[in-house]
Design a protein around this motif. Structure first.
Motif, PDB file in Angstrom:
ATOM      1  N   ARG A 124      28.827  38.469  -7.282  1.00  0.00           N
ATOM      2  CA  ARG A 124      29.656  38.040  -6.003  1.00  0.00           C
ATOM      3  C   ARG A 124      30.702  39.114  -5.838  1.00  0.00           C
ATOM      4  NH1 ARG A 124      30.122  32.487  -5.237  1.00  0.00           N
ATOM      5  NH2 ARG A 124      32.581  32.533  -4.832  1.00  0.00           N
TER       6      ARG A 124
ATOM      7  N   ARG B 187      34.062  28.710  -4.894  1.00  0.00           N
ATOM      8  CA  ARG B 187      32.728  28.373  -5.113  1.00  0.00           C
ATOM      9  C   ARG B 187      32.619  26.951  -4.423  1.00  0.00           C
ATOM     10  NH1 ARG B 187      29.132  31.005  -8.592  1.00  0.00           N
ATOM     11  NH2 ARG B 187      30.133  32.787  -9.956  1.00  0.00           N
TER      12      ARG B 187
ATOM     13  N   LEU C  69      28.825  41.522  -3.814  1.00  0.00           N
ATOM     14  CA  LEU C  69      28.576  41.263  -2.493  1.00  0.00           C
ATOM     15  C   LEU C  69      29.807  41.218  -1.339  1.00  0.00           C
ATOM     16  CD1 LEU C  69      26.253  38.168  -2.877  1.00  0.00           C
ATOM     17  CD2 LEU C  69      25.521  40.137  -1.929  1.00  0.00           C
TER      18      LEU C  69
ATOM     19  N   THR D  19      24.473  32.419  -3.093  1.00  0.00           N
ATOM     20  CA  THR D  19      25.606  32.835  -3.742  1.00  0.00           C
ATOM     21  C   THR D  19      26.135  31.868  -4.817  1.00  0.00           C
ATOM     22  OG1 THR D  19      26.992  31.909  -2.119  1.00  0.00           O
ATOM     23  CG2 THR D  19      26.530  34.137  -1.814  1.00  0.00           C
TER      24      THR D  19
ATOM     25  N   LEU E  24      33.562  34.472  -0.632  1.00  0.00           N
ATOM     26  CA  LEU E  24      33.266  34.781  -2.019  1.00  0.00           C
ATOM     27  C   LEU E  24      34.583  34.504  -3.021  1.00  0.00           C
ATOM     28  CD1 LEU E  24      30.047  36.958  -1.811  1.00  0.00           C
ATOM     29  CD2 LEU E  24      30.300  34.404  -1.666  1.00  0.00           C
TER      30      LEU E  24
END
Length: 237
Positions: free
Chosen positions: A92, A71, A95, A84, A68
């Protein structure tokens, strides 16, 4: 509903830890660079996967997306069942901090802080009281065989010991996924074998691992192997 809200509402259903569907990553040129071209991958809880490929094959791009840190241009990435792609940066980050541990070729330790402090830093935003965080950091260091080195600074440790500190830092928050990028790249043969033995132990304990490497000896330790070539993933029998 945000990803953060979904995290709290998520029930006991078991999802793949990683699901990639038609993932692409293009860096604009001229000429455009197609680093990933329709990557598909499923990694289930407890898998130990190696992704092997030469320099320029797309390994680093894939790692950044899995972690992450970047992208995809198109396609879908679900982490532990959570989408995501359209998540906000704060979601993000939540996470990434709560579900992913990172181990890099360079150890990225603070040279003037103790081994214990380096591991504690990974728990700083966990919301857990310091006493409990310290307990967890000590347990993580014991787990990697460095309980006797907690008060040392990284400069006094061998390369293998520094990588063990980095692994303790990566697992102290009990992540769902451990991502390792060329974890033995700066180590000699003996220390490399020790780190891979430790990964074997973490795998036996149920941790899901993805190791990205160009080293066939490292790749062979995994229970699953995927080759990346020109941005495409192929499972190796």
């Amino acid at each position: 509903m945000t990803v953060t809200e979904e995290i709290h509402l998520q029930g006991p259903v078991t999802h793949p830890v990683v699901e990639l569907a038609g993932l692409t990553r293009t860096f604009p040129g001229p000429p455009d660079v197609h680093a990933l071209t329709g990557a598909n991958l499923v990694v289930n809880p407890g898998d130990y996967l190696s992704i092997i490929g030469p320099s320029g094959s797309g390994k680093s791009t894939l790692l950044h997306i899995l972690g992450l840190l970047d992208r995809p241009t198109s396609g879908e990435y679900l982490l532990d069942g959570l989408p995501t792609g359209k998540a906000s940066e704060s979601d993000r980050s939540a996470l990434r901090g709560g579900r992913i541990g990172f181990v890099f070729q360079s150890f990225h330790l603070l040279p003037n802080r103790t081994v214990l402090d380096n591991v504690l830093l990974a728990t700083l935003y966990s919301g857990v009281p310091r006493g409990e965080r310290t307990k967890r950091a000590k347990v993580a260091l014991e787990r990697v065989g460095l309980g006797h080195r907690m008060t040392f600074t990284p400069s006094t440790l061998s390369g293998g010991e520094r990588q063990r500190v980095a692994i303790a830092r990566a697992v102290v928050a009990s992540p769902k996924l451990l991502l390792a990028d060329e974890p033995t790249g700066n180590l000699d043969t003996t220390n490399s074998a020790g780190i891979m033995d430790l990964f074997d132990e973490l795998h036996r304990d149920g941790l899901t691992l993805i190791v990205i490497t160009h080293d066939l000896a490292v790749s062979s330790r995994a229970s699953r192997r995927v080759r990346i070539t020109d941005g495409e993933l192929t499972e190796v029998a």
